[in-house]
Write a protein that holds these residues in place. Structure first.
Motif, PDB file in Angstrom:
ATOM      1  N   TYR A  63      -9.755  -4.121  -5.167  1.00  0.00           N
ATOM      2  CA  TYR A  63     -10.060  -3.234  -4.054  1.00  0.00           C
ATOM      3  C   TYR A  63      -9.563  -3.893  -2.764  1.00  0.00           C
ATOM      4  N   LEU A  97      -9.976   3.041   4.681  1.00  0.00           N
ATOM      5  CA  LEU A  97      -9.805   3.350   3.270  1.00  0.00           C
ATOM      6  C   LEU A  97     -10.048   2.107   2.431  1.00  0.00           C
ATOM      7  N   HIS A 103      -1.047   1.184  -7.664  1.00  0.00           N
ATOM      8  CA  HIS A 103      -2.066   1.906  -6.902  1.00  0.00           C
ATOM      9  C   HIS A 103      -2.601   3.052  -7.754  1.00  0.00           C
ATOM     10  N   ARG A 125      -5.425   4.285   7.190  1.00  0.00           N
ATOM     11  CA  ARG A 125      -4.438   5.365   7.221  1.00  0.00           C
ATOM     12  C   ARG A 125      -4.091   5.576   8.683  1.00  0.00           C
ATOM     13  N   GLU A 128      -8.024  -0.920   3.898  1.00  0.00           N
ATOM     14  CA  GLU A 128      -6.785  -0.372   4.443  1.00  0.00           C
ATOM     15  C   GLU A 128      -7.099   0.605   5.576  1.00  0.00           C
ATOM     16  N   ARG A 151      -0.146   3.787   5.017  1.00  0.00           N
ATOM     17  CA  ARG A 151      -1.322   2.927   5.018  1.00  0.00           C
ATOM     18  C   ARG A 151      -0.870   1.483   5.259  1.00  0.00           C
ATOM     19  N   PRO A 156       0.835  -1.202   0.000  1.00  0.00           N
ATOM     20  CA  PRO A 156       0.000   0.000   0.000  1.00  0.00           C
ATOM     21  C   PRO A 156       0.867   1.249   0.000  1.00  0.00           C
ATOM     22  N   GLU A 209      -7.898   5.896  -4.207  1.00  0.00           N
ATOM     23  CA  GLU A 209      -8.140   5.633  -2.797  1.00  0.00           C
ATOM     24  C   GLU A 209      -9.492   6.224  -2.408  1.00  0.00           C
ATOM     25  N   GLY A 257      -8.161   0.902  -0.907  1.00  0.00           N
ATOM     26  CA  GLY A 257      -7.130   1.126  -1.907  1.00  0.00           C
ATOM     27  C   GLY A 257      -7.531   0.457  -3.207  1.00  0.00           C
TER      28      GLY A 257
END
Length: 361
Positions: A119, A131, A143, A124, A122, A103, A99, A146, A133
């Protein structure tokens, strides 16, 4: 990337799978062998063969299977700093990805229906925000976007039955990788089940329990016809009377399932995983703390009963209506018909099974 926290380490680079993958009916899972080594792989319930066996540096958690090609992503246990990609058809690990800075993975993910995007849930960790990602599976899992989930501790995630939304379980728990298993703000928990537009991340709907149930963490999900089965874990007194299973129809409210009190209490306010049978009529939920797997008839809106299995957590549909495969942390690997409730031992890897199973094909 922190070596002490790395769930799937660089030691895996170039390690071959044991044999060519046979994905039809393959059940993916993670286990620790009797010598103490961690593995992730797949076995065939029909004969016990284990065509996939990845030796890991530490524990794996969840899996995402590509919808159109023989590829699977393995996520480590939260906090995860790396995910592995395996080509099941060639029997080889292809690469890993991480990530963005700041994250960590939360152990679960899924592919878009066309397989182009992955998908992943995640956190932060600067502020604990949940989240999603977004990674481009056609470009080395780069990536590309987000989404904020509108809560803390995004954990499990499923597609809505019609594919129109990402359904995300916000567990509501504030965590930090310096204390990865600690609930840092139990009073401030605000769990929710949110629907996000998979193209933009816009929140379409959010459902919550009553304010007095804010410590009821929404953890794991399973699609059911027209909705989602929801499994919870209570971050409070083990003796409190809390619902542990619920269903959501469409974007409606969360409707708790009324388990008989002796079964609800035996689960010790903790459901570790949930799955729906191949016919879409029965839900199975596991409680490793209670050593119990319970079964619910969706059509009849009633509990079918339970089976006792030490430290049971992994559950996946067997492929037959009413049938499930169950695994336990004490080594159990079983098939159970929810209407007969007679466990049948299965051949397969031997060891202490981890949290989740995923049937492929």
């Amino acid at each position: 990337m922190r070596r002490r926290d790395l769930v799937l380490s660089a030691l895996l680079a170039g390690m071959p799978l044991t044999a060519r993958a046979e994905s039809e009916g393959l059940v993916l899972g993670a286990w620790r062998d009797p010598a103490g080594a961690d593995h992730a792989g797949g076995f065939l319930p029909r004969d016990g063969r284990t065509p996939l066996d990845l030796k890991l540096a530490a524990r794996a958690h969840g899996f995402a299977a590509h919808p159109t090609r023989a590829e699977v992503v393995v996520f480590g246990r939260r906090p995860g700093w790396e995910a592995l990609v395996a080509d099941l058809a060639r029997g080889a690990l292809t690469h890993s990805f991480a990530p963005p800075e700041g994250r960590h993975f939360n152990g679960h993910g899924l592919f878009a229906p066309d397989g182009r995007l992955l998908y992943a849930t995640e956190t932060r960790f600067e502020d604990g925000a949940g989240l999603i990602g977004v990674y481009d599976a056609a470009d080395g899992f780069a990536h590309v976007a987000e989404f904020e989930t509108g809560g803390r501790d995004s954990h499990d995630m499923r597609l809505a039955p019609d594919g129109s939304a990402l359904v995300v379980a916000n567990g509501g728990i504030l965590t930090h990788p310096d204390a990865p298993r600690a609930n840092l703000d139990p009073a401030g928990m605000d769990p929710s089940l949110v629907h996000l537009d998979p193209r933009t991340g816009r929140q379409v709907h959010a459902a919550r329990f009553a304010p007095g149930m804010n410590r009821l963490s929404i953890r794991h999900l399973s699609p059911i016809p027209g909705g989602t089965a929801v499994a919870m874990q209570y971050e409070g007194d083990e003796t409190a009377r809390m619902p542990l299973l619920a269903v959501q129809r469409g974007t409606g409210e969360l409707q708790p399932l009324d388990l008989p009190e002796h079964l609800r209490a035996a689960c010790r306010n903790y459901i570790g995983s949930v799955a729906t049978d191949a016919g879409g009529k029965v839900v199975a939920a596991t409680s490793p703390r209670g050593g119990l797997a319970v079964f619910w008839d969706l059509g009849g809106a009633r509990a079918l009963g339970a089976v006792r299995i030490d430290d049971v957590c992994g559950v996946a549909p067997s492929g037959r209506p009413g049938g499930f495969i169950l695994s336990g942390g004490q080594g159990a690997l079983l098939e159970v018909d929810a209407r007969r409730l007679v466990p049948k031992p299965l051949a397969g890897p031997r060891g202490a099974w981890d949290n989740h199973l995923l049937r492929v094909g």
